[in-house]
Design an enzyme around this catalytic site. Structure first.
Site, short mmCIF file in Angstrom:
data_model
loop_
_atom_site.label_atom_id
_atom_site.label_comp_id
_atom_site.label_asym_id
_atom_site.label_seq_id
_atom_site.Cartn_x
_atom_site.Cartn_y
_atom_site.Cartn_z
N ARG A 157 0.82 -1.22 0.00
CA ARG A 157 0.00 0.00 0.00
C ARG A 157 0.85 1.28 0.00
O ARG A 157 0.46 2.29 0.59
CB ARG A 157 -0.95 0.03 1.21
CG ARG A 157 -2.00 -1.05 1.21
CD ARG A 157 -2.98 -0.88 0.06
NE ARG A 157 -4.13 -1.76 0.19
CZ ARG A 157 -4.18 -3.01 -0.28
NH1 ARG A 157 -3.15 -3.52 -0.93
NH2 ARG A 157 -5.27 -3.73 -0.13
N SER A 232 -11.05 -0.60 2.75
CA SER A 232 -10.37 -0.74 4.05
C SER A 232 -9.95 0.64 4.53
O SER A 232 -9.23 1.34 3.82
CB SER A 232 -9.10 -1.58 3.91
OG SER A 232 -9.40 -2.86 3.42
N GLU A 327 -5.30 3.75 5.78
CA GLU A 327 -4.92 3.53 4.38
C GLU A 327 -5.50 4.68 3.55
O GLU A 327 -4.89 5.16 2.61
CB GLU A 327 -5.48 2.20 3.88
CG GLU A 327 -5.23 2.00 2.40
CD GLU A 327 -6.11 0.96 1.76
OE1 GLU A 327 -6.00 -0.23 2.13
OE2 GLU A 327 -6.92 1.32 0.86
#
Ligand code: FAD
Ligand code: EPU
Length: 357
Positions: A157, A232, A327
């Site tokens: 990520r 998420s 995130e």
């Protein structure tokens, strides 16, 4: 100008101006007029707007999909940054080409895909990416820049676009290398493996994997059109052997995945353990089938989601001593670190380093 229709949390925030660009030429002239870097948006499926923005917003709608090179077993494809990622995946799968089938149904644009190195079901865009092309602000003016996979410095990520090039690079196009006949299929992810086993499919092809991923995601993830969310909200957590042993000693049911010398602990499990799964606080909450996803039941105010995130982070820290890291991109940018301060959670070391860049 209101950004509510441009973010999948469907919260309200004002920007001084919003400009949609359809070509590199339009991007160039808009950036030339603006001077300093604007906020850049694709489909707004990975951002949380907490307050009004003090800089203009550029929305990337550069289109076009073009095969630029074909060899015996590979095909290189250049994709405009404003193309829909999922529509591209679907098209590639229809051609019988392999490499992106595990990344089906991820919302957003192709240009945003390398920013956080999108990943799902065992694959990341880094696995198939050849290069990223775009406009880079060198402090004085914008110039054309191409980065190959190595230069993108992909990680879980993350990428150079979230670090050194944060806020001064605008992706205009990406080039991917897919396979034509002999595919390197990836079916090891637990839910994908289970889906195939339950249907007795020992040798899936690209199309089967695509169908499986679409089916799993539809069962497990909320559709932002129905229940606004940004996927998420937090990253999963990587812990050392020592931390893993300590946690495992305390929680026998801890699901852990060994990865590159570290252990991945699912943040969804940590959040669930703290009693947050499916919980609703007024107009915000966590999704009943996936605690990692924060959902908006109707608030126009991003701060409500921000405070829910802070409370969850605090509870996870108090119980496990683990710091969850969002995130989702939190805008305006200073709210990102404020979240740790407001909820008295230590800032992760790499965040502090990034702030010095
Ligand atoms: P935006 O939200 O518009 O922007 C995200 C970031 O990228 C911002 O920092 C923005 O400035 C930057 N950016 C966007 N376009 C450009 C550009 N052209 N140039 C420079 N910077 C740019 N992500 C995963 O990795 N895996 C998943 O499985 C996944 N599942 C999801 C499921 C749901 C239901 C939702 C809502 C989201 C999910 N996401 C997932 C997150 C999201 O889809 C991805 O991060 C996606 O790449 C964001 O694309 P976007 O166009 O909406 O980007
Ligand atoms: N889990 C729980 N409770 C929950 C949710 C998850 O205990 O409420 C545990 C389960 O043990 C499960 C494990 O977490 O085995 C993993 O769950 P899942 O397969 O749903 O994946 P995830 O780790 O929660 C990650 C990505 C997703 C991606 C999926 C599939 C991150 C932050 N999220 O979720 O990406 O689609 O894997 O690969 O890495 C996104 O980035 O927005 C996103 C949706």
């Amino acid at each position: 100008m209101d950004l509510q229709r441009y973010n999948t949390f469907r919260v309200r925030a004002q920007a001084p101006s919003i400009r949609v660009i359809h070509s590199v030429e339009e991007a160039n002239s808009a950036l030339h007029q603006l001077g300093a870097p604007p906020y850049v948006l694709g489909e707004g499926s990975n951002i949380l707007l907490v307050d009004d923005l003090d800089r203009p917003v550029l929305i990337n709608r550069i289109k076009g999909i073009r095969v630029v090179n074909e060899q015996d077993n590979t095909v290189d494809i250049e994709i405009g940054a404003g193309e829909s990622w999922h529509a591209f995946v679907q098209w590639a799968v229809e051609q019988g080409w392999g490499g992106v089938e595990n990344l089906a149904l991820i919302p957003g644009t192709a240009g945003a895909a390398p920013i956080q190195n999108i990943g799902a079901y065992g694959r990341e865009i880094a696995d198939v990416l050849l290069r990223v092309s775009g406009l880079y602000f060198n402090g004085r003016r914008w110039e054309w820049l191409q980065l190959d996979r190595q230069q993108c410095r992909f990680g879980y990520r993350t990428s150079i676009f979230k670090q050194e090039l944060r806020e001064n690079f605008i992706v205009c196009g990406i080039t991917l290398r897919l396979t034509r006949h002999h595919h390197d299929l990836c079916v090891s992810y637990w839910s994908l493996k289970k889906w195939l086993e339950q249907r007795d499919i020992p040798n899936p092809n690209v199309q089967t994997i695509f169908r499986a991923v679409v089916d799993i995601r539809r069962q497990r993830l909320p559709d932002p059109e129905v229940l606004p969310n940004a996927g998420s909200f937090f990253k999963n957590v990587f812990v050392t052997e020592e931390q893993f042993q300590r946690l495992k000693g305390q929680y026998e049911d801890l699901p852990v995945f060994a990865q590159g010398g570290m252990y991945k602990v699912p943040s969804g499990w940590l959040i669930e353990k703290c009693g947050w799964k499916g919980k609703r606080l007024n107009d915000v909450g966590t999704y009943a089938r996936q605690a990692l996803i924060l959902v908006n039941y109707g608030t126009p105010n991003g701060r409500d989601i921000y405070h829910l995130a802070g409370r969850i982070m605090r509870d996870v820290y108090d119980r496990f001593g683990i710091v969850l890291e969002p995130e989702v991109q939190i805008w305006p940018h200073h709210y990102r670190d404020n979240l740790y301060q407001e909820y008295a959670i230590p800032l992760p070391a790499h965040r502090a380093r990034e702030n010095q860049l």
